[in-house]
Design an enzyme around this catalytic site. Sequence first.
Site, PDB file in Angstrom:
ATOM      1  N   ASP A 106      13.059 -14.255 -14.706  1.00 31.83           N
ATOM      2  CA  ASP A 106      13.738 -13.080 -15.263  1.00 31.83           C
ATOM      3  C   ASP A 106      12.789 -12.365 -16.226  1.00 31.83           C
ATOM      4  OD1 ASP A 106      17.040 -12.309 -15.673  1.00 31.83           O
ATOM      5  OD2 ASP A 106      15.567 -11.445 -17.051  1.00 31.83           O
ATOM      6  N   HIS A 148      22.790 -12.394  -7.422  1.00 30.12           N
ATOM      7  CA  HIS A 148      21.785 -13.320  -7.968  1.00 30.12           C
ATOM      8  C   HIS A 148      22.460 -14.346  -8.847  1.00 30.12           C
ATOM      9  CE1 HIS A 148      22.177  -9.807 -10.609  1.00 30.12           C
ATOM     10  NE2 HIS A 148      22.010 -10.645 -11.611  1.00 30.12           N
ATOM     11  N   HIS A 165      21.732 -16.782 -12.073  1.00 30.71           N
ATOM     12  CA  HIS A 165      20.844 -17.093 -13.191  1.00 30.71           C
ATOM     13  C   HIS A 165      20.752 -18.612 -13.326  1.00 30.71           C
ATOM     14  CE1 HIS A 165      21.105 -12.988 -15.169  1.00 30.71           C
ATOM     15  NE2 HIS A 165      22.192 -12.944 -14.417  1.00 30.71           N
TER      16      HIS A 165
HETATM   17  P1  AMP Z   1      22.779  -9.311 -14.343  1.00 26.25           P
HETATM   18  O1  AMP Z   1      22.976  -8.654 -15.691  1.00 26.25           O
HETATM   19  O2  AMP Z   1      23.579 -10.558 -14.137  1.00 26.25           O
HETATM   20  O3  AMP Z   1      22.951  -8.310 -13.229  1.00 26.25           O
HETATM   21  O4  AMP Z   1      21.266  -9.797 -14.344  1.00 26.25           O
HETATM   22  C1  AMP Z   1      20.213  -8.943 -14.046  1.00 26.25           C
HETATM   23  C2  AMP Z   1      18.968  -9.619 -14.578  1.00 26.25           C
HETATM   24  O5  AMP Z   1      17.852  -9.025 -13.938  1.00 26.25           O
HETATM   25  C3  AMP Z   1      18.746  -9.453 -16.082  1.00 26.25           C
HETATM   26  O6  AMP Z   1      18.718 -10.750 -16.694  1.00 26.25           O
HETATM   27  C4  AMP Z   1      17.404  -8.739 -16.179  1.00 26.25           C
HETATM   28  O7  AMP Z   1      16.611  -9.180 -17.263  1.00 26.25           O
HETATM   29  C5  AMP Z   1      16.773  -9.053 -14.846  1.00 26.25           C
HETATM   30  N1  AMP Z   1      15.795  -8.105 -14.348  1.00 26.25           N
HETATM   31  C6  AMP Z   1      15.911  -6.754 -14.310  1.00 26.25           C
HETATM   32  N2  AMP Z   1      14.806  -6.205 -13.783  1.00 26.25           N
HETATM   33  C7  AMP Z   1      13.969  -7.235 -13.465  1.00 26.25           C
HETATM   34  C8  AMP Z   1      12.670  -7.323 -12.880  1.00 26.25           C
HETATM   35  N3  AMP Z   1      11.987  -6.224 -12.497  1.00 26.25           N
HETATM   36  N4  AMP Z   1      12.121  -8.546 -12.727  1.00 26.25           N
HETATM   37  C9  AMP Z   1      12.787  -9.646 -13.110  1.00 26.25           C
HETATM   38  N5  AMP Z   1      14.018  -9.641 -13.647  1.00 26.25           N
HETATM   39  C10 AMP Z   1      14.602  -8.448 -13.830  1.00 26.25           C
END
Ligand code: AMP
Length: 114
Positions: A31, A100, A102
């Site tokens: 992340d 996704h 986490h």
């Molecule tokens: P959610 O809020 O459950 O949709 O999680 C989305 C996650 O994607 C967040 O924890 C972000 O930090 C992560 N995220 C967003 N853009 C990227 C990226 N380019 N590479 C890796 N993680 C990302």
Amino acid sequence: MNADCLFCKIGAKKIPAKILHADEDVFAFEDIGPQAPTHILICPRRHFSSLNEAAPEDQAVLGKMQLVAAELARKHHLLHGYRTVINSGAGAGQTVFHLHMHLLGGREFTWPPG
Ligand code: AMP
Ligand code: ZN
């Protein structure tokens, strides 16, 4: 693949990410905004936006995501405990609309979650 989807692009290596696992069904990467010392995202290759859009054909990949999470937890020595989370919908904090999971570890967690 959804051409407008950030995580589809990461899975296709069109956007850089630290990929930690990749197979024909699932990919996982660090992340970009870690909320714990270990914070990994595990995605199905098939694009669907959330659990609400999961179909019967996704049953196996949803199970595989959990096995990949456990494998990554072992690799990262999260022996004390770890947490897996799927946020479904904006009201639960979902911000990227490609399903996704986490995987968070390396610190203490409280319950209930925020
Ligand atoms: P959610 O809020 O459950 O949709 O999680 C989305 C996650 O994607 C967040 O924890 C972000 O930090 C992560 N995220 C967003 N853009 C990227 C990226 N380019 N590479 C890796 N993680 C990302
Ligand atoms: Zn996608």
